[in-house]
Scaffold this active site. Structure first.
Site, PDB file in Angstrom:
ATOM      1  N   ASP A 177       1.550  -5.169   5.008  1.00  0.00           N
ATOM      2  CA  ASP A 177       1.093  -3.783   5.042  1.00  0.00           C
ATOM      3  C   ASP A 177       0.091  -3.668   6.196  1.00  0.00           C
ATOM      4  O   ASP A 177       0.462  -3.257   7.317  1.00  0.00           O
ATOM      5  CB  ASP A 177       0.474  -3.437   3.663  1.00  0.00           C
ATOM      6  CG  ASP A 177      -0.220  -2.091   3.596  1.00  0.00           C
ATOM      7  OD1 ASP A 177      -0.367  -1.414   4.611  1.00  0.00           O
ATOM      8  OD2 ASP A 177      -0.653  -1.704   2.481  1.00  0.00           O
ATOM      9  N   ASP A 205      -0.335  -6.817  -4.735  1.00  0.00           N
ATOM     10  CA  ASP A 205      -0.890  -6.439  -3.428  1.00  0.00           C
ATOM     11  C   ASP A 205      -2.331  -6.928  -3.365  1.00  0.00           C
ATOM     12  O   ASP A 205      -3.179  -6.484  -4.146  1.00  0.00           O
ATOM     13  CB  ASP A 205      -0.831  -4.911  -3.258  1.00  0.00           C
ATOM     14  CG  ASP A 205      -1.284  -4.456  -1.872  1.00  0.00           C
ATOM     15  OD1 ASP A 205      -1.635  -5.311  -1.036  1.00  0.00           O
ATOM     16  OD2 ASP A 205      -1.284  -3.224  -1.636  1.00  0.00           O
ATOM     17  N   LYS A 250       3.841   2.660   6.465  1.00  0.00           N
ATOM     18  CA  LYS A 250       2.955   3.800   6.229  1.00  0.00           C
ATOM     19  C   LYS A 250       2.849   4.565   7.542  1.00  0.00           C
ATOM     20  O   LYS A 250       2.512   3.980   8.585  1.00  0.00           O
ATOM     21  CB  LYS A 250       1.560   3.345   5.798  1.00  0.00           C
ATOM     22  CG  LYS A 250       1.490   2.801   4.382  1.00  0.00           C
ATOM     23  CD  LYS A 250       0.064   2.428   4.011  1.00  0.00           C
ATOM     24  CE  LYS A 250       0.034   1.732   2.654  1.00  0.00           C
ATOM     25  NZ  LYS A 250      -1.289   1.128   2.382  1.00  0.00           N
ATOM     26  N   ASN A 252      -4.272  -6.845  -0.489  1.00  0.00           N
ATOM     27  CA  ASN A 252      -5.096  -6.158   0.521  1.00  0.00           C
ATOM     28  C   ASN A 252      -6.013  -7.135   1.266  1.00  0.00           C
ATOM     29  O   ASN A 252      -7.210  -6.876   1.405  1.00  0.00           O
ATOM     30  CB  ASN A 252      -5.915  -5.019  -0.106  1.00  0.00           C
ATOM     31  CG  ASN A 252      -5.060  -3.832  -0.518  1.00  0.00           C
ATOM     32  OD1 ASN A 252      -4.867  -3.591  -1.701  1.00  0.00           O
ATOM     33  ND2 ASN A 252      -4.510  -3.106   0.449  1.00  0.00           N
ATOM     34  N   GLU A 282       2.219  -8.828  -1.397  1.00  0.00           N
ATOM     35  CA  GLU A 282       1.871  -7.967  -0.266  1.00  0.00           C
ATOM     36  C   GLU A 282       0.518  -8.383   0.309  1.00  0.00           C
ATOM     37  O   GLU A 282      -0.475  -8.470  -0.427  1.00  0.00           O
ATOM     38  CB  GLU A 282       1.836  -6.507  -0.755  1.00  0.00           C
ATOM     39  CG  GLU A 282       1.546  -5.474   0.316  1.00  0.00           C
ATOM     40  CD  GLU A 282       1.606  -4.042  -0.233  1.00  0.00           C
ATOM     41  OE1 GLU A 282       2.111  -3.837  -1.350  1.00  0.00           O
ATOM     42  OE2 GLU A 282       1.122  -3.129   0.460  1.00  0.00           O
ATOM     43  N   GLY A 315       1.854   4.093   0.340  1.00  0.00           N
ATOM     44  CA  GLY A 315       1.126   5.342   0.104  1.00  0.00           C
ATOM     45  C   GLY A 315      -0.354   5.150   0.331  1.00  0.00           C
ATOM     46  O   GLY A 315      -0.847   4.013   0.372  1.00  0.00           O
ATOM     47  N   SER A 334       1.638   2.116  -7.901  1.00  0.00           N
ATOM     48  CA  SER A 334       0.622   1.146  -7.498  1.00  0.00           C
ATOM     49  C   SER A 334      -0.560   1.270  -8.455  1.00  0.00           C
ATOM     50  O   SER A 334      -1.158   2.341  -8.561  1.00  0.00           O
ATOM     51  CB  SER A 334       0.189   1.445  -6.056  1.00  0.00           C
ATOM     52  OG  SER A 334      -0.911   0.647  -5.683  1.00  0.00           O
ATOM     53  N   LYS A 345      -2.679  -4.425  -8.066  1.00  0.00           N
ATOM     54  CA  LYS A 345      -3.668  -4.903  -7.109  1.00  0.00           C
ATOM     55  C   LYS A 345      -4.273  -6.194  -7.647  1.00  0.00           C
ATOM     56  O   LYS A 345      -4.592  -6.289  -8.840  1.00  0.00           O
ATOM     57  CB  LYS A 345      -4.761  -3.851  -6.935  1.00  0.00           C
ATOM     58  CG  LYS A 345      -4.252  -2.566  -6.305  1.00  0.00           C
ATOM     59  CD  LYS A 345      -3.828  -2.795  -4.861  1.00  0.00           C
ATOM     60  CE  LYS A 345      -3.428  -1.492  -4.188  1.00  0.00           C
ATOM     61  NZ  LYS A 345      -3.178  -1.680  -2.752  1.00  0.00           N
ATOM     62  N   LYS A 401       3.507  -2.223  -8.986  1.00  0.00           N
ATOM     63  CA  LYS A 401       2.731  -3.054  -8.055  1.00  0.00           C
ATOM     64  C   LYS A 401       1.307  -3.091  -8.586  1.00  0.00           C
ATOM     65  O   LYS A 401       0.721  -2.037  -8.855  1.00  0.00           O
ATOM     66  CB  LYS A 401       2.799  -2.428  -6.668  1.00  0.00           C
ATOM     67  CG  LYS A 401       1.657  -2.761  -5.728  1.00  0.00           C
ATOM     68  CD  LYS A 401       1.920  -2.218  -4.335  1.00  0.00           C
ATOM     69  CE  LYS A 401       0.645  -1.714  -3.681  1.00  0.00           C
ATOM     70  NZ  LYS A 401       0.884  -1.189  -2.327  1.00  0.00           N
TER      71      LYS A 401
HETATM   72  O1  OSB Z   1      -2.594  -1.210   0.117  1.00  0.00           O
HETATM   73  O2  OSB Z   1      -1.004   0.087  -0.364  1.00  0.00           O
HETATM   74  C1  OSB Z   1      -2.207  -0.104  -0.231  1.00  0.00           C
HETATM   75  C2  OSB Z   1      -4.044   3.050  -1.341  1.00  0.00           C
HETATM   76  C3  OSB Z   1      -5.038   3.129  -0.395  1.00  0.00           C
HETATM   77  C4  OSB Z   1      -5.136   2.138   0.549  1.00  0.00           C
HETATM   78  C5  OSB Z   1      -4.223   1.066   0.558  1.00  0.00           C
HETATM   79  C6  OSB Z   1      -3.211   1.012  -0.378  1.00  0.00           C
HETATM   80  C7  OSB Z   1      -3.145   1.991  -1.358  1.00  0.00           C
HETATM   81  C8  OSB Z   1      -2.165   1.966  -2.448  1.00  0.00           C
HETATM   82  C9  OSB Z   1      -1.843   3.269  -3.107  1.00  0.00           C
HETATM   83  O3  OSB Z   1      -1.673   0.957  -2.887  1.00  0.00           O
HETATM   84  C10 OSB Z   1      -0.421   3.621  -3.020  1.00  0.00           C
HETATM   85  C11 OSB Z   1      -0.169   5.040  -3.465  1.00  0.00           C
HETATM   86  O4  OSB Z   1      -0.417   5.986  -2.692  1.00  0.00           O
HETATM   87  O5  OSB Z   1       0.287   5.210  -4.607  1.00  0.00           O
HETATM   88 MG    MG Z   2      -0.910  -2.497   0.473  1.00  0.00          MG
END
Ligand code: OSB
Ligand code: MG
Length: 383
Positions: free
Chosen positions: A255, A202, A279, A204, A230, A307, A142, A176, A174
């Site tokens: 997520d 992703d 998660k 978020n 995502e 993660g 990520s 962001k 992946k």
């Molecule tokens: O959206 O997956 C997420 C880290 C902190 C909070 C949200 C996310 C993430 C990551 C990191 O994408 C994933 C990783 O631990 O490598």
């Molecule tokens: Mg995510």
């Protein structure tokens, strides 16, 4: 085989300062270090168990945050577990916490510590206990939004970082995204690495289903060959996800929306997502995470393990969980070096795009006593 009963005797909260190897910027903010909250349990025989709380410092990913988790553990969850006679294991702990609402990451950390303790007492690894057949899991990475010296999002830096991760053998990437850093980033990566790159994005929750400009960008992203998108919209907006998922060819993965097993089945059955990011912290524990997996598998919905920038304590549990058969997509189960110069545990290594599933007794490898002592910033005994 059931796990042996233990006699939960002592609970301690431990805070550990862990700088990240590079800042991790998402649509909700930038993390440069983790202030890790660990739950440490001990039974009457002196066997230890450790669990990691998968929170961010501020309530920006979901409502949980590290200080809040520490408070609810110290004032509510741990006292509930230690009251009313000795707790004998995970099932006892879950029953004693059943009347408390929310605070999923905190309860997951406590549950993980007790799993670890019971597995250590049994001399059994989590993977063996769960009947995991594989010996390794495919690893993705990520990648945060890179910033140039002026603080602007930087596509060239993203391409350089992704190139490095591909050289290390990560199997999928992946990235962001947020409004303003989306199409150009994906096009830059496609120009550099071609259409074969396993790429997903992703958001978020950064896009609004009520903003036509946001929808126009997402519609364009839909033709860039992504493996999935995502969480484009808010956690509560299942209907909006379903409406757009029905039009897009790109599968939607959720997520933040997936808070437990029934939310997972609602999301899947209502067409809000075709893929689920699991998660352990977000769904409130390993037991619940396994239930989400089982329900998705019964519906032939692929899942992968998300993660939260975990140390080896949380990573070990994630990697064992990701060995279950429904985890058919590479997870954010990256190697320790992706996050930290040195991990709290033996490092998790990337080999040929995979991370080995631990088979040592416990839910995860134990923290190294020297590094733990050196990096600990606070310990609170809750006996
Ligand atoms: O959206 O997956 C997420 C880290 C902190 C909070 C949200 C996310 C993430 C990551 C990191 O994408 C994933 C990783 O631990 O490598
Ligand atoms: Mg995510």
């Amino acid at each position: 085989m059931p796990l042996p009963a233990v006699a939960l005797d002592h609970v301690e909260l431990v805070r550990v300062a862990m700088p990240l190897v590079r800042p991790f910027r998402t649509s909700f903010g930038t993390q440069t270090a983790r202030d890790v909250l660990l739950v440490h349990v001990r039974d009457a025989d002196g066997t230890d168990g450790w669990g990691e709380c998968a929170t961010t410092a501020a309530p920006v990913y979901d409502a949980d945050f590290t200080d809040g988790a520490a408070l609810v553990l110290a004032d509510h969850l741990v006292p509930a577990v230690l009251a009313a006679g000795t707790a004998r294991g995970v099932d006892d702990v879950r029953a004693r916490l059943a009347g408390y609402r929310g605070h999923h990451a905190a309860r997951a950390a406590l549950e993980a510590a007790v799993w670890d303790l019971q597995l250590r007492a049994a001399g059994r690894s989590l993977a063996d206990h769960l009947g995991v057949a594989r010996d390794r899991v495919p690893a993705g990475v990520s990648v945060g939004i890179p910033t140039d010296p002026d603080g602007a999002a930087d596509v060239d830096a993203l391409v350089a970082q992704v190139g490095g991760y591909l050289e290390e053998s990560y199997l999928r990437v992946k990235v962001k995204i947020e409004p303003g850093f989306d199409l150009a980033a994906v096009r830059g990566l496609r120009a550099a690495f071609g259409s074969d790159l396993r790429l997903q994005v992703d958001a978020n929750t950064a896009y609004s289903p009520d903003d036509p400009a946001h929808i126009a960008v997402l519609d364009e992203l839909d033709s860039t060959g992504l493996e999935m998108i995502e969480q484009p919209f808010g956690a509560d907006r299942l209907r909006s996800h379903a409406e757009h998922a029905a039009r897009w060819r790109t599968p939607v993965c959720l997520d933040e929306s997936i808070t437990d097993r029934s939310r997972a089945t609602d999301a899947v059955d209502d067409g809000a997502c075709a893929i689920v990011n699991i998660k352990i912290g977000r769904v409130g524990g390993l037991t619940e995470a396994i239930a989400v997996h089982d329900r998705c598998r019964a519906r032939s919905v692929p899942v992968w393990c998300g993660g939260m920038l975990e140390t080896g304590i949380g990573r070990g549990v994630n990697v064992a969980l990701a060995g279950l058969p429904g985890f058919t997509l590479p997870g954010d189960t990256s190697a320790s070096s992706r996050y930290f110069a040195e991990d709290l545990t033996e490092p998790f290594l990337l080999e040929d795009g995979h991370v080995a599933i631990p088979r040592t007794a416990g839910a995860s490898p134990p923290p190294d006593p020297g590094r733990l002592a050196a990096w600990t910033t606070d310990r609170t005994s809750l006996r």
